[in-house]
Design a protein around this motif. Structure first.
Motif, PDB file in Angstrom:
ATOM      1  N   GLU A 107     -56.292  -6.784  24.670  1.00 55.02           N
ATOM      2  CA  GLU A 107     -56.523  -5.973  23.415  1.00 55.02           C
ATOM      3  C   GLU A 107     -57.311  -6.844  22.367  1.00 55.02           C
ATOM      4  OE1 GLU A 107     -52.347  -3.499  24.164  1.00 55.02           O
ATOM      5  OE2 GLU A 107     -52.327  -5.333  22.910  1.00 55.02           O
ATOM      6  N   VAL A 108     -56.925  -8.088  22.247  1.00 54.31           N
ATOM      7  CA  VAL A 108     -57.587  -8.795  21.207  1.00 54.31           C
ATOM      8  C   VAL A 108     -59.205  -9.049  21.443  1.00 54.31           C
ATOM      9  CG1 VAL A 108     -57.794 -11.181  20.112  1.00 54.31           C
ATOM     10  CG2 VAL A 108     -55.557 -10.054  20.657  1.00 54.31           C
ATOM     11  N   LEU A 109     -59.271  -9.243  22.840  1.00 57.20           N
ATOM     12  CA  LEU A 109     -60.996  -9.225  23.096  1.00 57.20           C
ATOM     13  C   LEU A 109     -61.645  -8.009  22.824  1.00 57.20           C
ATOM     14  CD1 LEU A 109     -60.834 -11.547  26.100  1.00 57.20           C
ATOM     15  CD2 LEU A 109     -61.312 -12.211  24.009  1.00 57.20           C
ATOM     16  N   GLU A 110     -60.862  -6.769  23.098  1.00 59.06           N
ATOM     17  CA  GLU A 110     -61.699  -5.662  23.112  1.00 59.06           C
ATOM     18  C   GLU A 110     -61.728  -5.344  21.505  1.00 59.06           C
ATOM     19  OE1 GLU A 110     -58.712  -2.864  25.078  1.00 59.06           O
ATOM     20  OE2 GLU A 110     -60.120  -2.492  26.728  1.00 59.06           O
ATOM     21  N   HIS A 111     -60.951  -5.630  20.893  1.00 57.76           N
ATOM     22  CA  HIS A 111     -60.897  -5.498  19.194  1.00 57.76           C
ATOM     23  C   HIS A 111     -62.119  -6.524  18.712  1.00 57.76           C
ATOM     24  CE1 HIS A 111     -58.297  -2.461  17.579  1.00 57.76           C
ATOM     25  NE2 HIS A 111     -57.152  -2.826  18.257  1.00 57.76           N
ATOM     26  N   GLY A 112     -62.171  -7.749  19.313  1.00 59.18           N
ATOM     27  CA  GLY A 112     -63.363  -8.853  18.881  1.00 59.18           C
ATOM     28  C   GLY A 112     -64.608  -8.394  19.211  1.00 59.18           C
ATOM     29  N   PHE A 113     -64.718  -7.731  20.238  1.00 58.88           N
ATOM     30  CA  PHE A 113     -65.987  -7.286  20.443  1.00 58.88           C
ATOM     31  C   PHE A 113     -66.301  -5.667  20.416  1.00 58.88           C
ATOM     32  CE2 PHE A 113     -65.468 -11.332  22.562  1.00 58.88           C
ATOM     33  CZ  PHE A 113     -66.632 -11.715  22.479  1.00 58.88           C
ATOM     34  N   PHE A 114     -65.551  -5.114  19.678  1.00 55.18           N
ATOM     35  CA  PHE A 114     -65.871  -3.686  19.086  1.00 55.18           C
ATOM     36  C   PHE A 114     -65.775  -2.707  20.369  1.00 55.18           C
ATOM     37  CE2 PHE A 114     -67.860  -6.467  16.116  1.00 55.18           C
ATOM     38  CZ  PHE A 114     -67.178  -6.364  15.184  1.00 55.18           C
ATOM     39  N   LEU A 115     -64.939  -3.145  21.345  1.00 52.36           N
ATOM     40  CA  LEU A 115     -64.714  -2.079  22.494  1.00 52.36           C
ATOM     41  C   LEU A 115     -63.846  -1.052  22.552  1.00 52.36           C
ATOM     42  CD1 LEU A 115     -65.787  -4.812  25.220  1.00 52.36           C
ATOM     43  CD2 LEU A 115     -67.186  -2.869  24.376  1.00 52.36           C
ATOM     44  N   ARG A 116     -62.617  -1.255  21.599  1.00 52.54           N
ATOM     45  CA  ARG A 116     -61.264  -0.483  21.658  1.00 52.54           C
ATOM     46  C   ARG A 116     -61.620   0.953  21.339  1.00 52.54           C
ATOM     47  NH1 ARG A 116     -56.792  -1.789  24.340  1.00 52.54           N
ATOM     48  NH2 ARG A 116     -54.924  -0.470  23.573  1.00 52.54           N
ATOM     49  N   THR A 117     -62.672   1.123  20.463  1.00 55.42           N
ATOM     50  CA  THR A 117     -62.895   2.501  20.032  1.00 55.42           C
ATOM     51  C   THR A 117     -64.319   3.098  20.332  1.00 55.42           C
ATOM     52  OG1 THR A 117     -63.366   1.705  17.733  1.00 55.42           O
ATOM     53  CG2 THR A 117     -61.099   2.380  18.150  1.00 55.42           C
ATOM     54  N   PHE A 118     -64.917   2.392  21.405  1.00 56.08           N
ATOM     55  CA  PHE A 118     -66.085   2.940  21.481  1.00 56.08           C
ATOM     56  C   PHE A 118     -66.269   4.232  22.222  1.00 56.08           C
ATOM     57  CE2 PHE A 118     -69.986   2.906  24.324  1.00 56.08           C
ATOM     58  CZ  PHE A 118     -70.868   2.660  23.516  1.00 56.08           C
ATOM     59  N   ALA A 119     -65.394   4.640  23.070  1.00 52.26           N
ATOM     60  CA  ALA A 119     -65.655   5.826  23.512  1.00 52.26           C
ATOM     61  C   ALA A 119     -64.299   6.678  23.810  1.00 52.26           C
ATOM     62  CB  ALA A 119     -66.174   5.923  25.068  1.00 52.26           C
ATOM     63  N   THR A 120     -63.057   5.899  23.393  1.00 51.03           N
ATOM     64  CA  THR A 120     -61.829   6.319  23.653  1.00 51.03           C
ATOM     65  C   THR A 120     -61.164   5.768  22.058  1.00 51.03           C
ATOM     66  OG1 THR A 120     -60.807   4.585  24.806  1.00 51.03           O
ATOM     67  CG2 THR A 120     -61.488   6.463  25.848  1.00 51.03           C
ATOM     68  N   TYR A 121     -59.941   6.248  21.849  1.00 52.60           N
ATOM     69  CA  TYR A 121     -59.170   5.625  20.566  1.00 52.60           C
ATOM     70  C   TYR A 121     -57.901   5.488  20.943  1.00 52.60           C
ATOM     71  CZ  TYR A 121     -57.621   5.194  15.925  1.00 52.60           C
ATOM     72  OH  TYR A 121     -57.137   4.465  14.643  1.00 52.60           O
ATOM     73  N   HIS A 122     -57.424   4.197  21.187  1.00 48.45           N
ATOM     74  CA  HIS A 122     -56.124   4.032  21.620  1.00 48.45           C
ATOM     75  C   HIS A 122     -55.686   2.587  20.967  1.00 48.45           C
ATOM     76  CE1 HIS A 122     -55.424   7.316  24.273  1.00 48.45           C
ATOM     77  NE2 HIS A 122     -56.729   6.862  24.756  1.00 48.45           N
ATOM     78  N   PRO A 123     -55.962   2.368  19.610  1.00 45.51           N
ATOM     79  CA  PRO A 123     -55.658   0.964  18.923  1.00 45.51           C
ATOM     80  C   PRO A 123     -54.158   0.732  19.148  1.00 45.51           C
ATOM     81  CG  PRO A 123     -55.844   2.861  17.388  1.00 45.51           C
ATOM     82  CD  PRO A 123     -56.062   3.359  18.447  1.00 45.51           C
ATOM     83  N   VAL A 124     -53.746  -0.600  19.258  1.00 44.62           N
ATOM     84  CA  VAL A 124     -52.308  -1.158  19.221  1.00 44.62           C
ATOM     85  C   VAL A 124     -52.236  -1.904  17.890  1.00 44.62           C
ATOM     86  CG1 VAL A 124     -50.969  -2.742  20.155  1.00 44.62           C
ATOM     87  CG2 VAL A 124     -52.332  -1.276  21.808  1.00 44.62           C
ATOM     88  N   PHE A 125     -53.168  -2.504  17.421  1.00 46.09           N
ATOM     89  CA  PHE A 125     -53.219  -3.316  16.131  1.00 46.09           C
ATOM     90  C   PHE A 125     -54.700  -2.942  15.372  1.00 46.09           C
ATOM     91  CE2 PHE A 125     -55.368  -6.015  18.562  1.00 46.09           C
ATOM     92  CZ  PHE A 125     -55.697  -6.995  17.724  1.00 46.09           C
ATOM     93  N   PHE A 126     -54.768  -3.506  14.341  1.00 47.86           N
ATOM     94  CA  PHE A 126     -56.112  -3.621  13.559  1.00 47.86           C
ATOM     95  C   PHE A 126     -56.590  -2.257  13.369  1.00 47.86           C
ATOM     96  CE2 PHE A 126     -59.722  -6.561  12.733  1.00 47.86           C
ATOM     97  CZ  PHE A 126     -60.004  -5.925  11.461  1.00 47.86           C
ATOM     98  N   PRO A 127     -55.760  -0.869  13.172  1.00 48.44           N
ATOM     99  CA  PRO A 127     -56.348   0.400  13.305  1.00 48.44           C
ATOM    100  C   PRO A 127     -57.534   0.679  12.518  1.00 48.44           C
ATOM    101  CG  PRO A 127     -54.312   0.490  12.075  1.00 48.44           C
ATOM    102  CD  PRO A 127     -54.562  -0.894  12.520  1.00 48.44           C
ATOM    103  N   GLU A 128     -57.777  -0.196  11.296  1.00 45.02           N
ATOM    104  CA  GLU A 128     -58.994   0.238  10.373  1.00 45.02           C
ATOM    105  C   GLU A 128     -60.228  -0.315  10.825  1.00 45.02           C
ATOM    106  OE1 GLU A 128     -56.753  -3.477   8.850  1.00 45.02           O
ATOM    107  OE2 GLU A 128     -56.247  -1.826   9.928  1.00 45.02           O
TER     108      GLU A 128
END
Length: 393
Positions: free
Chosen positions: A117-138
Motif C-alpha cells: 500500500e505504501v509503494l502504491e501511494h508512493g508511485f501514484f498507483l493507488r487511484t490510477f484506475a480504481t479508488y480504494h485508499p487505506v490511508f493518505f486519502p487526499e
C-alpha cells in the motif's frame, strides 16, 4: 519579499491562494459543524472547488511551459529536464508525507499499513484506475497531477517523432487527453461503483480533462494574445456566474437543512467539465492582474500561494490529530470549537512556512544544479558541419 516573489503574476497567486483556502476551510469547518446553523453546510463543497481550480491552474502553467519549449520537446533531453524540474518540486515533499501518513495511521487508527500500500501511494498507483485508499486519502488529486506531468509531455515527445510541426501535435495530444477522460466518465457513470465524489472525481484516468482545459487556455494566452486580452473582466464575470450556478447544483434543501444534491449522470460527467471551464474563464483577468505596489495583504496572498503545496499536505494530518486528541472533549462548546479551528488554520500555515523554508526551497535549489547537468548529458552530439573551421579565427 524576494525578487522571485515579485516576478510572480499576482492574479495567478490570488487564484492559487483562493484554491488552497477553499480546501483548508472546507475541511477545517468539520470542527465547527455541530455548533453551526444549517446554512453553514453550504460551505462544505469549497474543497471540491479548490481542487478543481488547482487542476485548471496546473494545466495553464505547465501548458505554457511546454508551449515555450515548442519543437524542442522532440528532444529527449528537453523532456528529461522538464521531468527533473517537476519531480524535484513535487516528489520530495510528497514522499515525506507518505512516511508521515504511515506513522499517523498507526498513531490515530492503531493499525499498520502494508508495504504494498505504501509503494502504491508512493508511485501514484493507488487511484490510477480504481479508488480504494487505506490511508493518505487526499493524495488522489496529487496523483492526477503527477500522471499529467508524466504522460502529457511524453505523448507530445512521441508525436513529434512522427511529425515535426509542434502546433498540430500539441493540440492533438491535448484533445486526445481531454476526450479520453470525458468519454471515460461518460462510460463509467452508469457502472455499479459510479459515484461523483468517490469514483469519477478521484480516479486519475477520468480527470485529465480539467487539466487540458487549463492547457488550452495556456495555448490561447500565448498564441492568441490579442484575443486573450480583449475582455478579461467580462469573461471573468461570465466564469463567476457559471461557477455560482454549478455550485448551487451541488445542494438540495431537505428537512430544514442543506444536503448534498443528487449523484446523477450530470454530476458524474459534465459538471466537472463546466466547473473547469468556469475557472478557465477567470484566467485572462488573473493573468493580467499585476500589482504596481505591494502591501501586507498582497504579501499574505503571495505567501499562502507559495506555501499552498505544503498546506495541502499538512492540513488533513493536523485535523486528524486535533479530532483524536481534542475534538471529542471540546465539540460541545462553540468557543472551544473555534479555538480548535483557529489552531488548525494557524498551525497548518506555520508548519507549511517552515517546510517551505527548510525543505521545499533546498530541494528546489538542488534541481537548479541537477537540471543543467542532465541537459548536458542528453545534449545531441555536434555534427561534423557544426564543428568550428580551424582556418577561421
Amino acid at each position: 519579499m524576494t525578487h522571485g516573489d515579485r516576478r510572480r503574476v499576482f492574479g495567478l497567486d490570488f487564484l492559487r491562494a483562493l484554491a488552497i483556502s477553499g480546501v483548508l476551510f472546507a475541511h477545517g469547518f468539520g470542527l465547527l459543524y455541530p455548533q453551526m446553523p444549517a446554512w453553514f453546510g453550504l460551505l462544505g463543497h469549497g474543497g471540491f472547488y479548490g481542487v478543481e481550480l488547482f487542476f485548471v491552474l496546473s494545466g495553464f502553467l505547465i501548458g505554457r511551459i511546454l508551449i515555450r519549449y515548442d519543437s524542442e520537446l522532440g528532444n529527449p533531453g528537453t523532456v528529461s529536464v522538464f521531468y527533473i524540474r517537476r519531480w524535484f518540486r513535487t516528489l520530495p515533499l510528497f514522499w515525506l508525507f507518505v512516511v508521515l501518513n504511515v506513522l499517523l495511521v498507526f498513531q490515530v487508527k492503531d493499525h499498520p499499513v502494508s508495504l504494498g500500500e505504501v509503494l502504491e501511494h508512493g508511485f501514484f498507483l493507488r487511484t490510477f484506475a480504481t479508488y480504494h485508499p487505506v490511508f493518505f486519502p487526499e493524495s488522489w488529486s496529487l496523483a492526477i497531477e503527477e500522471w499529467f506531468y508524466l504522460l502529457f509531455p511524453a505523448a507530445i515527445w512521441l508525436g513529434l517523432r512522427f511529425r515535426r510541426r509542434f502546433a498540430p501535435v500539441f493540440l492533438t495530444v491535448a484533445a486526445a487527453f481531454f476526450l479520453f477522460s470525458t468519454i471515460g466518465r461518460m462510460i463509467s457513470a452508469s457502472g455499479p461503483e459510479a459515484s461523483w465524489t468517490q469514483w469519477q472525481r478521484v480516479i486519475v484516468i477520468y480527470r485529465f480533462d480539467g487539466l487540458m482545459i487549463g492547457v488550452f487556455a495556456g495555448w490561447l494566452s500565448i498564441r492568441w494574445p490579442l484575443f486573450w486580452r480583449a475582455q478579461p473582466l467580462l469573461v471573468a464575470a461570465i466564469g463567476v456566474v457559471v461557477l455560482i450556478a454549478l455550485y448551487a447544483s451541488l445542494w438540495r434543501w431537505r428537512d430544514g437543512q442543506f444536503v448534498f444534491g443528487p449523484d446523477d449522470y450530470f454530476a458524474r460527467t459534465f459538471r466537472f467539465t463546466f466547473v473547469s471551464l468556469g475557472f478557465a474563464l477567470l484566467l485572462p483577468w488573473a493573468s493580467l492582474w499585476k500589482l504596481e505596489n505591494e502591501n501586507f495583504a498582497s504579501l499574505a496572498v503571495r505567501k499562502i500561494a507559495l506555501w499552498s503545496y505544503a498546506l495541502y499536505l499538512v492540513h488533513i494530518p493536523l485535523i486528524q490529530l486535533l479530532m483524536k486528541y481534542g475534538y471529542q472533549d471540546w465539540r460541545t462548546s462553540l468557543s472551544h470549537a473555534l479555538i480548535l479551528f483557529v489552531f488548525e488554520i494557524g498551525g497548518a500555515i506555520l508548519v507549511s512556512a517552515l517546510l517551505f523554508r527548510f525543505f521545499e526551497r533546498p530541494c528546489t535549489g538542488l534541481r537548479e544544479r541537477v537540471a543543467p547537468a542532465m541537459a548536458k548529458i542528453f545534449a545531441p552530439a555536434p555534427t561534423r558541419s557544426s564543428q568550428p573551421n580551424p582556418s577561421c579565427k
